[in-house]
Design an enzyme around this catalytic site. Structure first.
Site, PDB file in Angstrom:
ATOM      1  N   ARG A   1      52.506  56.554  39.478  1.00  0.00           N
ATOM      2  CA  ARG A   1      51.830  57.874  39.905  1.00  0.00           C
ATOM      3  C   ARG A   1      52.132  58.262  40.835  1.00  0.00           C
ATOM      4  NH1 ARG A   1      46.227  54.793  41.137  1.00  0.00           N
ATOM      5  NH2 ARG A   1      47.801  52.738  40.874  1.00  0.00           N
TER       6      ARG A   1
ATOM      7  N   GLY B   1      56.771  45.375  49.031  1.00  0.00           N
ATOM      8  CA  GLY B   1      57.678  46.567  48.634  1.00  0.00           C
ATOM      9  C   GLY B   1      56.774  48.280  49.532  1.00  0.00           C
TER      10      GLY B   1
ATOM     11  N   GLY C   1      42.298  42.289  41.593  1.00  0.00           N
ATOM     12  CA  GLY C   1      42.035  40.256  41.876  1.00  0.00           C
ATOM     13  C   GLY C   1      40.694  40.387  42.757  1.00  0.00           C
TER      14      GLY C   1
ATOM     15  N   GLU D   1      41.830  38.320  37.636  1.00  0.00           N
ATOM     16  CA  GLU D   1      42.159  39.627  37.771  1.00  0.00           C
ATOM     17  C   GLU D   1      41.117  40.557  37.357  1.00  0.00           C
ATOM     18  OE1 GLU D   1      44.956  41.437  38.719  1.00  0.00           O
ATOM     19  OE2 GLU D   1      44.821  39.509  39.730  1.00  0.00           O
TER      20      GLU D   1
END
Ligand code: UD1
Ligand code: CA
Length: 453
Positions: A15, A101, A136, A151
């Site tokens: 995205r 990250g 989740g 989830e």
């Protein structure tokens, strides 16, 4: 306690619509992964493994020599599978802390609290969200004990109403993870190996899981799109502005200052709107920065004034200097105390001495200018012959008339004077006057040409 950090960074980041791997996109001028590594490092004695996949080569290159170890996850089979790639790097009796990250603003203090909570068993970091969709959910029992993470895609209607969500950040004894991760199943809605399944496994083995709730959602927010990147950029800049103001800095508008690196300020510094600070910048007591300035890797000593629309890069500026408006100090500029560099002046690799003035429309490059020198408007050091750069040296107390061209290499002695409009091509000795321009002729009774009819 040995701490092994695992940073997940294998995902594609579709995205972002970018050629650049997502974790290399910057927040506050630093790649997101760099921010996560820095927060992890600040925990003390840590060993860091980064799990990479998409864009692995670029990430390795960018962080070569940063002291982290990379492991490659060639297929993205889920977060549990990703952490499992780092098992060979787990040290004996270490606590493993899993970070992301693309969650760039996580604070060291929060991670410290999570590590402390993980002494006996896993500890997870959660946060409360008005709109928990997509995340989740943290399932707790009647006594508030964490039971599982479910989830979104695997949750029933009741579980979907839970607003405490999993940030993904988790700490657990490494030996437990090393045992549990290879035994995960991918029998779930997404067919992935979920890291989150270790929570129910732990509870099943009677090892209690602690939930630590983060109080700032931005701190645990992930970046999946440019819009989310921009949102966290603003959040970081708001934090930067608040920290500066708390330390006594005046910001004329805290919403219009950007620190892309680190900015340290003395007492009573004032910063006008739309200023950008990049790299390492330090401002001494009483420094004032006018609007629309860009300062990068520079030090300005006490009492210096930078007027509007000035750019300063890789430069060091003494006390009580005046710079701008519209000045550009390029790399290697050094101003001694009380120097002035004014409107539309560009300097590069130039030392300007105590109280010397370059007030208007000049270029001073590859130059050493002594103390008390006055450089008139429009003076240019001709430092480049198309191949080589040469140096101009101007002695103390020299006076350079306006619109002079100083053709380097050339020395102008102390106390020397250069007549306005001169092109100086050879040495001027101390206290001499040099005039190098066409002599003026006045022609009396001169008739201007007239148009023929
Ligand atoms: C995960 C959590 C979810 C949590 C959410 C928070 C799981 C199963 N779910 O869901 O509980 O609320 O994060 O954002 O963990 N990654 C890899 N390799 C993989 C898969 C993922 O490196 O094989 C990395 C991704 O690059 C990403 C991170 O792990 O940075 C999270 O992966 P993602 O697929 O976004 O997990 P979510 O489904 O969002
Ligand atoms: Ca995600």
């Amino acid at each position: 306690m040995a701490i092994d950090i695992v940073i997940l960074a294998a995902g594609k980041g579709t995205r972002m619509c970018s050629e650049l791997p997502k974790v290399l996109h910057p927040i506050g001028g630093v790649p997101m992964l760099g921010r996560v590594i820095a927060s992890a490092r600040a925990l003390g004695d840590v060993a860091i493994t980064v799990v990479i996949g998409h864009g692995a080569e670029l990430i390795r290159e960018r962080f070569a020599g940063s002291g982290v170890t990379f492991v490659e996850q060639t297929e993205q089979l889920g977060t549990g599978h990703a952490v499992a790639q780092a098992i060979p790097n787990f040290r004996e009796d270490a606590t493993v802390l899993v970070l992301y990250g693309d969650v760039p603003l996580v604070k060291t203090a929060t991670l410290q609290a999570l590590l402390e909570a993980s002494a006996g068993g896993p500890a997870l970091l959660s946060v409360l969200m008005d709109d928990p969709s997509g995340y989740g959910r943290i399932v707790r029992d009647a006594t508030g004990q964490v039971q599982a993470i479910v989830e979104q895609k695997d949750a029933d209607a009741e579980t979907l109403t839970i607003t405490e969500i999993n940030t993904g950040i988790l700490a657990a004894p490494g030996n437990l993870l090393a045992q549990w991760l290879p035994e995960l199943s991918n029998d779930n809605a997404q067919g992935e190996y979920y890291l989150t399944d270790v929570i129910a496994r732990s509870v099943g083995e009677n090892i209690a899981v602690t939930g630590v709730i983060a109080d700032d959602p931005n701190e645990v927010a992930g970046v999946n799109s440019r819009a989310q990147q921009a949102e966290l950029e603003r959040a970081l800049q708001a934090d930067n502005a608040n920290a500066l103001m708390a330390a006594g800095v005046t910001l004329l508008d805290p919403a219009r200052v950007d620190v892309r690196g680190s900015l340290s300020c003395g007492a009573d510094v004032s910063i006008d709107i739309n200023c950008i600070f990049e790299g390492e910048v330090s401002l001494g007591d009483g420094v004032k920065i006018g609007p629309n300035c860009l300062l990068k890797n520079c030090q300005l000593a006490a009492g210096t004034l930078v007027e509007a629309n000035s750019i300063i890069e890789d430069a060091s500026v003494g006390e009580a200097c005046t710079i701008g408006p519209f000045a550009r100090l390029r790399p290697g500029t050094e101003l001694a105390n009380g120097a002035k560099v004014g409107n539309f002046v560009e300097t590069k690799k130039a030392k300007i001495g105590l109280g010397s003035k370059v007030n208007h429309l000049s270029y001073i490059g590859d130059a050493e200018v002594g103390d008390g020198v006055n450089i008139g408007a429009g003076t240019i050091t001709c430092n480049y012959d198309g191949v080589n750069k040469s140096k101009t040296v101007i002695g103390d107390g020299a006076f350079i008339g306006s619109n002079s061209a100083l053709v380097a290499p050339v020395n102008i002695g102390a106390g020397a004077t250069v007549g306005a409009g001169s092109t100086i091509t050879r040495e001027v000795s101390a206290d001499e006057l040099a005039v190098a321009r066409g002599k003026q002729r006045n022609i009396a009774g001169w008739q201007r040409p007239v148009k023929k009819s």
